[in-house]
Write a protein that holds these residues in place. Structure first.
Motif, mmCIF file in Angstrom:
data_model
loop_
_atom_site.group_PDB
_atom_site.id
_atom_site.type_symbol
_atom_site.label_atom_id
_atom_site.label_comp_id
_atom_site.label_asym_id
_atom_site.label_seq_id
_atom_site.Cartn_x
_atom_site.Cartn_y
_atom_site.Cartn_z
ATOM 1 N N LEU A 1 0.817 -1.205 0.000
ATOM 2 C CA LEU A 1 0.000 0.000 0.000
ATOM 3 C C LEU A 1 0.861 1.269 0.000
ATOM 4 N N PHE B 1 -4.392 3.700 5.194
ATOM 5 C CA PHE B 1 -3.789 2.397 4.874
ATOM 6 C C PHE B 1 -3.463 1.633 6.156
ATOM 7 N N PRO C 1 -3.758 -3.132 -5.409
ATOM 8 C CA PRO C 1 -2.677 -2.158 -5.526
ATOM 9 C C PRO C 1 -1.897 -2.273 -6.833
#
Length: 322
Positions: free
Chosen positions: A120, A155, A217
């Motif tokens: 992330l 995140f 991602p």
């Protein structure tokens, strides 16, 4: 209803072992040298990431929004390798293969949290490059400390919540037979497969996290670079295109180093030999944290300038002392 009762623990007594046995490699002679190699990589990683964090903290020129994500990446790399490697060394070099139940779940939590945050963090850095190239005139407005801190905080909150749920579901499992984990650490997939009751919730959350933490991602990053590439094509001169592309090379290197081996591991799954899985996962866990600071020092002009300035100040201080 049985599935949900199993997951929530309603009217069910769970059989929890006192310990798990972490097996490691199978049938490889002189394997201790591999763990010594991991220790060497860990030491380099600690020095490199500590240096990057110190440079960002000490140099006011590096206290920009972009370096919020870079600092967080270095912190996650340092935390992740420190959670993993010393414990792995303790298990295999000092023959402490029996890992207590609660300690094993804590070990899993920190390893999976940091491994997820690495992916992330690459998305956060990708956002910085996307805005810098596609909207250069709006960069100061769209990439601020507040925005980057919000992204990074979100995140962290998401990953910690997701991993806590994952670990919580493991506590809803009973272990009646084998307690041997065919991995080099307390690996989620290897643990829930040992359960003698319904492990479907753990199977579902495991597959869901692979999709959310790895594939999403990667898709975001690849889509962003498609947009960046389309923007670069529109730049009139080749020199300006190359100059803009060079600002992305460090990030692209990190993406390749992180995603290629881990996606091979999780895509092949049952088709990959346990030893190959251990090598892939262990190198994915320790190599990116070691290479990330090296790549940023070599390929990021601001950090190179900061490092040179720091060495210059140290030399000047030594001359004054003499």
């Amino acid at each position: 209803m049985d599935l949900f009762n199993s997951a929530l623990g309603k009217n069910i007594t769970f059989v929890r072992p006192a310990y798990f046995i972490v097996r490691g490699f199978i049938g490889i002679p002189n394997v201790d040298y591999y763990y010594i190699f991991l220790l060497f990589v860990y030491i380099v990683s600690v020095v490199g990431n500590t240096t990057v964090m110190a440079l960002i903290y000490l140099d006011h020129n590096l206290r920009t929004a972009k370096y919020v994500a870079v600092f967080n990446l270095a912190f996650v790399d340092l935390l992740g390798t420190t959670a993993l490697v010393p414990k792995v060394i303790d298990i295999f070099l000092f023959n402490h293969y029996y890992v207590p139940y609660n300690e094993c779940l804590t070990f899993l939590f920190f390893c999976f949290t940091c491994l997820s945050m690495q992916a992330l963090n690459l998305v956060a850095l990708c956002y910085d490059r996307l805005v810098a190239i596609m909207f250069p005139l709006q960069y100061q407005v769209r990439v601020t400390h507040k925005i980057m801190l919000s992204i990074v905080s979100f995140f962290w909150l998401f990953v910690i919540t997701a991993v806590l749920i994952t670990v919580g579901l493991l506590t809803r499992l009973s272990f009646c037979d084998s307690l041997v984990i065919n991995s080099y650490f307390c690996d989620h997939g290897q643990i829930y497969k040992l359960a003698c009751n319904d492990n479907t919730p753990s199977l579902i959350i495991g597959n869901l996290l692979i999709a959310i933490i790895l594939w999403v991602p990667l898709v975001i990053i690849m889509s962003s670079y498609v947009c960046i590439g389309h923007t670069l094509i529109k730049i009139s001169t080749a020199h300006e295109r190359v100059k803009a592309l060079k600002t992305c090379t460090a990030h692209l290197s990190l993406v390749a180093i992180y995603f290629i081996p881990i996606l091979i591991t999780f895509t092949m799954r049952a088709n990959i030999h346990p030893n190959a899985r251990i090598i892939n996962l262990s190198l994915t866990s320790v190599f990116p944290p070691m290479l990330n600071p090296i790549i940023y020092v070599l390929q990021t002009q601001e950090i190179r300038a900061s490092l040179r300035k720091l060495f210059k100040i140290r030399r000047q201080s030594r001359v004054i002392v003499k």
